[in-house]
Motif scaffolding. Sequence first.
Motif, PDB file in Angstrom:
ATOM      1  N   CYS A 286     -10.352  40.856  35.313  1.00 18.00           N
ATOM      2  CA  CYS A 286      -9.829  39.484  35.310  1.00 18.00           C
ATOM      3  C   CYS A 286     -10.576  38.618  34.305  1.00 18.00           C
ATOM      4  O   CYS A 286     -11.714  38.908  33.930  1.00 18.00           O
ATOM      5  CB  CYS A 286      -9.958  38.864  36.709  1.00 18.00           C
ATOM      6  N   LEU A 287      -9.936  37.550  33.880  1.00 14.76           N
ATOM      7  CA  LEU A 287     -10.558  36.534  33.037  1.00 14.76           C
ATOM      8  C   LEU A 287     -10.648  35.245  33.844  1.00 14.76           C
ATOM      9  O   LEU A 287      -9.623  34.681  34.249  1.00 14.76           O
ATOM     10  CB  LEU A 287      -9.741  36.297  31.771  1.00 14.76           C
ATOM     11  N   ILE A 288     -11.889  34.792  34.082  1.00 17.76           N
ATOM     12  CA  ILE A 288     -12.148  33.548  34.813  1.00 17.76           C
ATOM     13  C   ILE A 288     -12.825  32.614  33.825  1.00 17.76           C
ATOM     14  O   ILE A 288     -14.002  32.791  33.493  1.00 17.76           O
ATOM     15  CB  ILE A 288     -13.055  33.784  36.040  1.00 17.76           C
ATOM     16  N   GLN A 289     -12.102  31.605  33.323  1.00 19.24           N
ATOM     17  CA  GLN A 289     -12.595  30.848  32.174  1.00 19.24           C
ATOM     18  C   GLN A 289     -12.251  29.369  32.290  1.00 19.24           C
ATOM     19  O   GLN A 289     -11.177  28.995  32.765  1.00 19.24           O
ATOM     20  CB  GLN A 289     -11.987  31.422  30.892  1.00 19.24           C
ATOM     21  N   THR A 290     -13.199  28.530  31.839  1.00 17.49           N
ATOM     22  CA  THR A 290     -13.036  27.072  31.714  1.00 17.49           C
ATOM     23  C   THR A 290     -12.576  26.410  33.017  1.00 17.49           C
ATOM     24  O   THR A 290     -11.775  25.485  33.008  1.00 17.49           O
ATOM     25  CB  THR A 290     -12.087  26.687  30.555  1.00 17.49           C
TER      26      THR A 290
ATOM     27  N   GLY B  49     -13.710  42.775  33.139  1.00 15.33           N
ATOM     28  CA  GLY B  49     -13.298  41.391  32.946  1.00 15.33           C
ATOM     29  C   GLY B  49     -14.408  40.489  32.449  1.00 15.33           C
ATOM     30  O   GLY B  49     -15.520  40.921  32.138  1.00 15.33           O
ATOM     31  N   GLN B  50     -14.080  39.191  32.383  1.00  7.53           N
ATOM     32  CA  GLN B  50     -15.007  38.180  31.882  1.00  7.53           C
ATOM     33  C   GLN B  50     -15.003  36.956  32.790  1.00  7.53           C
ATOM     34  O   GLN B  50     -13.947  36.520  33.253  1.00  7.53           O
ATOM     35  CB  GLN B  50     -14.605  37.731  30.475  1.00  7.53           C
ATOM     36  N   ILE B  51     -16.202  36.415  32.994  1.00  8.58           N
ATOM     37  CA  ILE B  51     -16.360  35.139  33.711  1.00  8.58           C
ATOM     38  C   ILE B  51     -17.191  34.254  32.786  1.00  8.58           C
ATOM     39  O   ILE B  51     -18.420  34.359  32.734  1.00  8.58           O
ATOM     40  CB  ILE B  51     -17.038  35.342  35.075  1.00  8.58           C
TER      41      ILE B  51
ATOM     42  N   GLY C   6     -22.789  28.357  37.566  1.00  7.35           N
ATOM     43  CA  GLY C   6     -21.705  27.967  36.665  1.00  7.35           C
ATOM     44  C   GLY C   6     -20.585  28.992  36.639  1.00  7.35           C
ATOM     45  O   GLY C   6     -19.414  28.647  36.672  1.00  7.35           O
ATOM     46  N   GLY C   7     -20.957  30.269  36.625  1.00  6.73           N
ATOM     47  CA  GLY C   7     -19.963  31.341  36.663  1.00  6.73           C
ATOM     48  C   GLY C   7     -19.613  31.734  38.082  1.00  6.73           C
ATOM     49  O   GLY C   7     -18.468  31.644  38.514  1.00  6.73           O
ATOM     50  N   VAL C   8     -20.647  32.195  38.825  1.00  7.01           N
ATOM     51  CA  VAL C   8     -20.454  32.670  40.201  1.00  7.01           C
ATOM     52  C   VAL C   8     -21.552  32.121  41.093  1.00  7.01           C
ATOM     53  O   VAL C   8     -22.742  32.171  40.752  1.00  7.01           O
ATOM     54  CB  VAL C   8     -20.493  34.217  40.272  1.00  7.01           C
TER      55      VAL C   8
ATOM     56  N   THR D 222     -18.527  40.693  31.720  1.00  7.88           N
ATOM     57  CA  THR D 222     -19.208  39.757  30.840  1.00  7.88           C
ATOM     58  C   THR D 222     -19.354  38.438  31.556  1.00  7.88           C
ATOM     59  O   THR D 222     -18.371  37.857  32.028  1.00  7.88           O
ATOM     60  CB  THR D 222     -18.424  39.549  29.538  1.00  7.88           C
ATOM     61  N   PHE D 223     -20.601  37.939  31.674  1.00  9.78           N
ATOM     62  CA  PHE D 223     -20.888  36.644  32.296  1.00  9.78           C
ATOM     63  C   PHE D 223     -21.394  35.689  31.227  1.00  9.78           C
ATOM     64  O   PHE D 223     -22.204  36.077  30.413  1.00  9.78           O
ATOM     65  CB  PHE D 223     -21.925  36.777  33.405  1.00  9.78           C
TER      66      PHE D 223
END
Length: 198
Positions: free
Chosen positions: A142-146, A168-170, A182-184, A197-198
């Motif tokens: 998954c992409l978790i962004q902005t 995926g990326q966060i 900020g990410g998780v 990728t974090f």
Amino acid sequence: ATTRVLNIEWNCTVTLRGLTIQHGRTSNADQNGGGILSRGTLTLESCLISSNSTGGSWEYQPGHGGGIYQTAGSGDLVLRDCVVRHNTANEMVQGGHYAGDGGGIYAAGQSLYLSNTILCGNSGGYGGGVYGYTASLTLFDCLIQTNTAAKGQGGGICNYGSLAISGGQIVDNVAGGNGAGGGVYSQGQFTEASNCTF
């Protein structure tokens, strides 16, 4: 809009494919789930959940789950190949009222599974992208962004159950307030994080 787009009632098992759920808005009296409120078992495939928001203007009683709200005691929530973007859980307003949690998704049912899904540009109090209070939260490629958590604790994801992330990326998420995660941000069991990728 001044109403939620879709309700899934108790004991219902529903699959949605190729739909756009957008511009839903809940009222103060029926606050949670601007786009979808699910009390059953719900699977979304190749769907767009966009520009939904929750109402609720009382202090300590904001609307949660700008895009999707999964109630406690409900079944599984599954998203495959979906986009959840630009949803809002009751932004901060004047007078000390608080933003709701889970700008994109608020999950309190049995489990939440996200596969090849994008969550971007969502905002809430805690958990700008996802607020997870489920038994298990799983993300695959998954992409978790902005996404933004206005109160802090999980710009991308705020989690209180078990959490597994594979691929995926966060990235580029923001936690305001106390600035935690900020990410998780996870207070549950972080069971796996691989090839991310974090």
